[in-house]
Scaffold this active site. Structure first.
Site, mmCIF file in Angstrom:
data_model
loop_
_atom_site.group_PDB
_atom_site.id
_atom_site.type_symbol
_atom_site.label_atom_id
_atom_site.label_comp_id
_atom_site.label_asym_id
_atom_site.label_seq_id
_atom_site.Cartn_x
_atom_site.Cartn_y
_atom_site.Cartn_z
ATOM 1 C CE LYS A 40 -0.192 -0.522 4.979
ATOM 2 N NZ LYS A 40 -1.461 -0.695 6.168
ATOM 3 N NE ARG A 129 -6.774 -0.089 11.615
ATOM 4 C CZ ARG A 129 -5.594 -0.485 11.009
ATOM 5 N NH1 ARG A 129 -4.871 0.867 11.185
ATOM 6 N NH2 ARG A 129 -5.015 -1.084 10.477
ATOM 7 C CE1 TYR A 249 12.659 31.277 4.910
ATOM 8 C CE2 TYR A 249 12.397 29.546 4.523
ATOM 9 C CZ TYR A 249 12.497 30.952 4.396
ATOM 10 O OH TYR A 249 12.038 30.825 2.817
ATOM 11 C CG MET A 297 8.984 23.603 -0.570
ATOM 12 S SD MET A 297 8.106 24.376 -0.894
ATOM 13 C CE MET A 297 6.738 24.980 0.102
#
Length: 360
Positions: A40, A129, A249, A297
Site C-alpha cells: 500500500k 479500529r 528562517y 521547503m
C-alpha cells in the site's frame, strides 16, 4: 551514474535486492505460510510497481493494498495474483471489486450478506479500529451454514506486536475464540504483520509483512532488516560563516566559531521533516555533519566545520539516509530524530525525488 541522475539535486535509491532478501527472511521464519506482502501507499513510498515485480519472484499468494485505486493500478500493471484491499468495503463499491477482481475486507455482517465475490472478514481482537468483535454472536451469521457467501479469509491485526510482545498472546487467543464459532474454518486465516511473524509460535495460512520488507525495524529484540531506501542530495552552495552569523528562517542557529556550511538541495517538500532541524545529521565523505537551522521547503543547511571548503565541494553527493563508508544513518535513526516512525518517513518521501532502482 546516468546523465539524468547527474542533473538531479536529490533522489532515492531503492535496493530491490535487499527488499527481496528481507522477504526471504520473513518467509523462512513463517515456515509454510504464504506471503501476502503489503504494498500500500505506493509500496511504502518506494514504487509499488517495481516492488511488486521484485517480490513476485518469491511466489507470494497475493498483495495487500489500502484502497480500490491502488488495486486497480496493480491490475493495470499486469498483476494477476489476488489483491486484497484492507480498507473495509461498502456495498456500493461492490461493482468495482467485481470488475477488477479485487478481494474486499468486510467488517460488517450486513454488508457480507449482500457480497457475492471473495472477501476477508476482519475480526477485532483489540485493535479497536475495524472488524467484527471476536465475541460477537453475529459471527455465526457470516460464516454459518445459512450464510449466502462465507468469507474466503478471516484475519485480525496485532496492535502492539513490536512494542508489547505479551499483547500478542491475548489477541491470538481471541482470534481462535472467534474462529471456533465458525462451523467451517475459512480457507485463509492470517494475523501476523512484520513483528507478528516472530511473535506467534504457530503459522497460519498467510503472513502480511510490511515495514520489515522496506528496511524498518519491527522490534528491538527482533532481526534487523537489510536497508532498502537510501536518500541522497547534492551540495548546491558552500559559504563561510563568521561567529554570530545566522542560518535559515527565524535565525534560530548561529555559528559559535568561523565555519563552513553547505546547502543541500532537499527540504520538507521532499520529505525532510521540519522536526529534524538541529537534531539530524548527514553523511559526507564518510563523516557525520549536523543539520543546522530550520528545514526549508527545498533546502537544508549542514555545518561542515572550519575545513569544510577543503574537504567538500559544490555538486558533491551527500547521504541523508543510508550508508557512506563506515557510517550509516538508518531510516529508524532518522525517524527518531523526527519524533516519528520509519513508516512515516518512507511514505513521506516526495514525488519529485526520483526513485533509482538496483535490480535483485
Amino acid at each position: 551514474m546516468s546523465t539524468r541522475l547527474e542533473l538531479e539535486r536529490a533522489w532515492v535509491e531503492v535496493s530491490l535486492a535487499n527488499l527481496v532478501a528481507n522477504a526471504r527472511t520473513v518467509s523462512e521464519r513463517a515456515g509454510g505460510s504464504a506471503l501476502l506482502p503489503m504494498v500500500k501507499a505506493d509500496g511504502y513510498g518506494l514504487g509499488a510497481r517495481r516492488v511488486v515485480a521484485a517480490l513476485d519472484a518469491l511466489d507470494p499468494w497475493g498483495f495487500g493494498v489500502a484502497t480500490i485505486e491502488e488495486g486497480i493500478e496493480l491490475r493495470a500493471a499486469g498483476v494477476n495474483r489476488p489483491i486484497v484491499v484492507f480498507t473495509p468495503a461498502r456495498t456500493e463499491q461492490l461493482p468495482h471489486y467485481r470488475e477488477h477482481q479485487l478481494q474486499a475486507v468486510l467488517d460488517d455482517v450486513d454488508t457480507a450478506a449482500t457480497w457475492d465475490v471473495p472477501y476477508h472478514l476482519e475480526i477485532d481482537t483489540g485493535m479497536g479500529r475495524a472488524g467484527v468483535r471476536w465475541d460477537s454472536p453475529r459471527l455465526r451469521a457470516v460464516a454459518g451454514p445459512a450464510a449466502p457467501n462465507p468469507p474466503e479469509g478471516a484475519f485480525t491485526h496485532f496492535h502492539s506486536a513490536d512494542e508489547k510482545p505479551d499483547s500478542v498472546e491475548l489477541q491470538w487467543k481471541r482470534l481462535h475464540e472467534a474462529l471456533s464459532q465458525f462451523p467451517v474454518r475459512p480457507p485463509l486465516v492470517h494475523a501476523a504483520n512484520s513483528a507478528g511473524v516472530w511473535r506467534v509460535g504457530a503459522a497460519l495460512d498467510l503472513v502480511r509483512p510490511g515495514i520489515f520488507l522496506y528496511g524498518g525495524r519491527v522490534g528491538n529484540d527482533l532481526p534487523v532488516p537489510a536497508p532498502v531506501a537510501t536518500v541522497r542530495a547534492r551540495i548546491v552552495s558552500l559559504r563561510r560563516l563568521e561567529p554570530g552569523d545566522t542560518v535559515s528562517y527565524g535565525a534560530e542557529w548561529s555559528a559559535t566559531e568561523a565555519t563552513w556550511v553547505a546547502t543541500l538541495g532537499i527540504g520538507y517538500a521532499d520529505g525532510v521533516l521540519r522536526s529534524v532541524q538541529n537534531r539530524a545529521a548527514v553523511l559526507a565523505g564518510g563523516k557525520r555533519y549536523p543539520v543546522v537551522g530550520r528545514v526549508t521547503m527545498d533546502m537544508i543547511v549542514v555545518d561542515l566545520g572550519p575545513l569544510g571548503n577543503k574537504e567538500h565541494s559544490i555538486g558533491e553527493v551527500v547521504t541523508v539516509i543510508g550508508r557512506d563508508g563506515q557510517e550509516e544513518i538508518t531510516v529508524d535513526e532518522y525517524a527518531d530524530w523526527a519524533g516519528t516512525i520509519s513508516y512515516e518517513i518512507l511514505v513521506g518521501l516526495g514525488k519529485r525525488l526520483r526513485r533509482v532502482y538496483t535490480e535483485p
